[in-house]
Design a protein around this motif. Structure first.
Motif, PDB file in Angstrom:
ATOM      1  N   THR A 138       1.052  -1.174  -0.055  1.00 26.75           N
ATOM      2  CA  THR A 138       0.182  -0.091  -0.283  1.00 26.75           C
ATOM      3  C   THR A 138       0.980   1.237  -0.048  1.00 26.75           C
ATOM      4  O   THR A 138       1.642   1.488   1.052  1.00 26.75           O
ATOM      5  CB  THR A 138      -1.047   0.173   1.331  1.00 26.75           C
ATOM      6  OG1 THR A 138      -1.663  -1.190   1.242  1.00 26.75           O
ATOM      7  CG2 THR A 138      -1.828   1.264   1.302  1.00 26.75           C
ATOM      8  N   LYS A 160      -6.909   1.663  -2.851  1.00 24.05           N
ATOM      9  CA  LYS A 160      -6.777   1.298  -1.619  1.00 24.05           C
ATOM     10  C   LYS A 160      -6.624   2.205  -0.422  1.00 24.05           C
ATOM     11  O   LYS A 160      -7.116   1.938   0.365  1.00 24.05           O
ATOM     12  CB  LYS A 160      -5.264   0.375  -1.858  1.00 24.05           C
ATOM     13  CG  LYS A 160      -4.814   0.077  -0.640  1.00 24.05           C
ATOM     14  CD  LYS A 160      -5.588  -1.115   0.118  1.00 24.05           C
ATOM     15  CE  LYS A 160      -5.242  -1.575   1.556  1.00 24.05           C
ATOM     16  NZ  LYS A 160      -4.049  -2.320   1.493  1.00 24.05           N
ATOM     17  N   ASP A 188      -1.740   4.858   6.017  1.00 27.42           N
ATOM     18  CA  ASP A 188      -2.535   4.983   4.775  1.00 27.42           C
ATOM     19  C   ASP A 188      -3.319   6.221   5.110  1.00 27.42           C
ATOM     20  O   ASP A 188      -4.023   6.828   4.113  1.00 27.42           O
ATOM     21  CB  ASP A 188      -3.541   3.729   5.040  1.00 27.42           C
ATOM     22  CG  ASP A 188      -2.673   2.137   4.504  1.00 27.42           C
ATOM     23  OD1 ASP A 188      -1.528   2.573   4.014  1.00 27.42           O
ATOM     24  OD2 ASP A 188      -3.221   1.195   4.720  1.00 27.42           O
TER      25      ASP A 188
END
Length: 286
Positions: free
Chosen positions: A96, A171, A240
């Motif tokens: 990611t 994502k 993230d």
């Protein structure tokens, strides 16, 4: 039969590589901490000393690494993937990362004569073990098609999203929503318990209504029992969220809720809970 490499044997990579080996694929593995290769070698994998060796000897090499810095180092570093790729061999980065990192790696791999696909996954430890991840791919379509036999052992849904960078963006959107949901869920449970409501009954009410979802069903007992056994490290969720906020700044999209959620996860990480499960954000909320 195609040969496969696998770089990065953390919580996700170890389970994913094991699924490929058990399915009968010819797999060569590498990890920065070499001892992590031993259980997979026992299952039938070969072990390589460097990412370059893997990329040079395998038709398709997968990687799933902790963050953009690790993804870049594994590709561009000494004895990295870039030194071994070429002749149409494929490199699929399932980490990611931000879309710029995906594009930078892709451009370099293509320039060396390789093929590149970004393919981050939606799912945590249990789906990785069960082969039920959701694979979000962008980049070279021919490589996506060639990798499908392996993807089908790793995921329950394999999506080709188009040009390079779209997998990374998808994502980040998915994980941004997940982080916000978990923050709100944790705050609701904390408020309910302080109101002398029964925790199990709160979960029952949520499960019976429109908010029912697998994440709440799985994380609810963890929060009530304060058991934070890691399936998705909290520090990676905070990473993230940070990357999603950076994307929002690039595109001019305000993210009020995600920014607040990021601060909660950041606070939990600073407090020393980064290696625990994302559910440990509850520690700083309650």
């Amino acid at each position: 039969m195609a040969t496969y490499g696998f770089l990065g044997l953390g919580i996700m990579g170890n389970a994913m590589a094991a699924n490929l080996i058990r399915a009968g694929f010819d797999v060569t593995v590498w990890n920065r901490t070499a001892s992590r290769c031993a259980p997979l070698v026992a299952l039938g994998a070969k072990q390589a000393a460097t990412p370059r060796e893997v990329a040079a000897s395998c038709d398709i090499t997968f990687a799933i690494l902790s963050d953009p810095a690790a993804a870049r180092e594994t590709c561009f570093g000494a004895d990295g993937v870039l030194e071994g790729i070429g002749d149409g061999r494929g490199y699929i980065d399932m980490s990611t990362v931000d879309d710029q990192t995906a594009r930078d790696i892709g451009a370099a791999i293509t320039a060396k004569g390789g093929r590149f696909l970004e393919a981050p996954v939606s799912g945590t430890k249990k789906p990785a073990e069960d082969g039920t991840l959701i694979i979000l791919a962008g980049g070279e379509r021919s490589l996506f098609d060639d990798a499908l036999p392996a993807f089908e052992k790793l995921g329950k849904k394999n999506l080709y999203l188009g040009e390079l960078g779209q997998g990374a963006r998808m994502k980040l959107v998915v994980n941004m929503i997940m982080g916000g949901m978990l923050a709100a869920f944790s705050e609701g449970l904390a408020l309910g318990l302080k109101s002398d409501l029964d925790g199990a009954q709160i979960l029952d009410v949520i499960e019976a209504g429109a908010m029912a979802c697998p994440m709440f069903k799985g994380k609810g007992p963890m929060l009530l029992g304060e058991n934070y056994t890691t399936s998705f490290p909290l520090k990676h969720m905070q990473k993230d969220l940070r990357l999603a906020i950076a994307l929002s700044e690039e595109l001019g999209q305000s993210l009020h809720a995600a920014s607040a959620s990021n601060e909660l996860f950041k606070r939990a990480s600073i407090a020393g809970y980064g290696d625990e499960d994302i559910a440990a954000v509850y520690r700083v909320i309650k």
